[in-house]
Scaffold this active site. Structure first.
Site, mmCIF file in Angstrom:
data_model
loop_
_atom_site.group_PDB
_atom_site.id
_atom_site.type_symbol
_atom_site.label_atom_id
_atom_site.label_comp_id
_atom_site.label_asym_id
_atom_site.label_seq_id
_atom_site.Cartn_x
_atom_site.Cartn_y
_atom_site.Cartn_z
ATOM 1 N N HIS A 1 -50.548 33.254 47.349
ATOM 2 C CA HIS A 1 -51.228 34.062 48.365
ATOM 3 C C HIS A 1 -52.170 33.188 49.193
ATOM 4 O O HIS A 1 -52.454 32.053 48.833
ATOM 5 C CB HIS A 1 -52.032 35.194 47.710
ATOM 6 C CG HIS A 1 -51.201 36.358 47.296
ATOM 7 N ND1 HIS A 1 -50.564 36.430 46.082
ATOM 8 C CD2 HIS A 1 -50.882 37.506 47.946
ATOM 9 C CE1 HIS A 1 -49.897 37.568 45.994
ATOM 10 N NE2 HIS A 1 -50.069 38.240 47.114
ATOM 11 N N LYS B 1 -57.696 35.534 49.192
ATOM 12 C CA LYS B 1 -57.454 36.518 48.127
ATOM 13 C C LYS B 1 -58.385 36.247 46.957
ATOM 14 O O LYS B 1 -58.466 35.129 46.451
ATOM 15 C CB LYS B 1 -55.994 36.491 47.679
ATOM 16 C CG LYS B 1 -55.667 37.591 46.678
ATOM 17 C CD LYS B 1 -54.173 37.767 46.505
ATOM 18 C CE LYS B 1 -53.864 38.862 45.487
ATOM 19 N NZ LYS B 1 -54.422 40.177 45.903
#
Length: 232
Positions: free
Chosen positions: A131, A135
């Site tokens: 990600h 995040k």
């Protein structure tokens, strides 16, 4: 529909764009500095806030008889409390670690593959998720849902971040650039490997799924998942 957004970051802004394209009205954009909330103005609430705010947002909606959709991850220690409150108040609530329609098909494929691989002891499973660097939680909620799908359909007992004993699933988490989300499940043996993978190209799929879920929950009561929304 009149939709309230709890959390107005990148996801909240994209949800607003998609909802308005589908003919809905955004009646509130609620963030950390919001002090007054008019629950009577909402038909449904969509929560993509912060882990430390999610339960309060969800419970406030349920207390005020507003159906609520939550895609916030990292707050699941309070999930059962939210379920109990929803049942007590006869409310409506959907939580999903990932609202992408493709990811929810991927969840089902993952569970089906786990059942097929259950008796093939020469294979060992592992997972990787990638990600963007903003995040906050690791592993991702999507990776945890994938691991739970394997555990429910195999002899694996648990998951661990990075290293794991033989009866647990190792999950590698990487944070790279602006990657929206890539999840890979691999079964490896000495002779071959079987891999399934989902790659998100942007955040639009997550936002669209959340809006579709908010449309679906209208006039319903209960605790649901995206399996209910998609009829999987």
């Amino acid at each position: 529909m009149k939709i309230a957004l709890f959390g107005y970051g990148k996801m909240g802004k994209m949800i607003a764009q998609i909802a308005e394209k589908r003919g809905h009205t955004i009646v509130a954009k609620i963030d950390v500095d919001t002090t007054e909330i008019d629950f009577s103005a909402m038909d449904v609430a969509i929560d993509f806030s912060m882990p430390n705010a999610a339960y309060k947002n969800i419970s406030s909606c349920i207390e005020n008889n507003v159906p609520v959709i939550s895609g916030t991850t990292g707050w699941l220690d309070d999930y059962e409390k939210a379920v109990a409150l929803c049942e007590e108040k006869n409310g409506a609530f959907i939580y999903a670690s990932n609202f992408s329609l493709g990811v929810n098909v991927f969840f089902e494929l993952n569970a089906y593959l786990a059942r097929m691989m259950k008796s093939l002891n020469e294979y060992e499973v592992s997972m990787e998720e990638i990600h963007h660097t903003q995040k906050l939680d690791a592993p991702s909620g999507t990776a945890i849902t994938l691991a739970e799908g394997i555990i429910a359909n195999s002899n694996y007992k648990d998951w661990k971040l990075d290293q794991a004993p033989k009866d647990e699933i190792p999950i590698t988490s990487k944070r790279i650039g602006t990657v929206p989300g890539t999840h890979t499940v691999a079964y490896d043996s000495a002779v071959d490997s079987i891999t399934i993978k989902h790659t998100a190209h942007n955040r639009e799929g997550f936002a669209l799924g959340a809006v579709i879920a908010s449309e679906w929950i209208a006039n319903k009561k209960g605790v649901f998942t995206m399996k209910d929304v998609l009829g999987l």
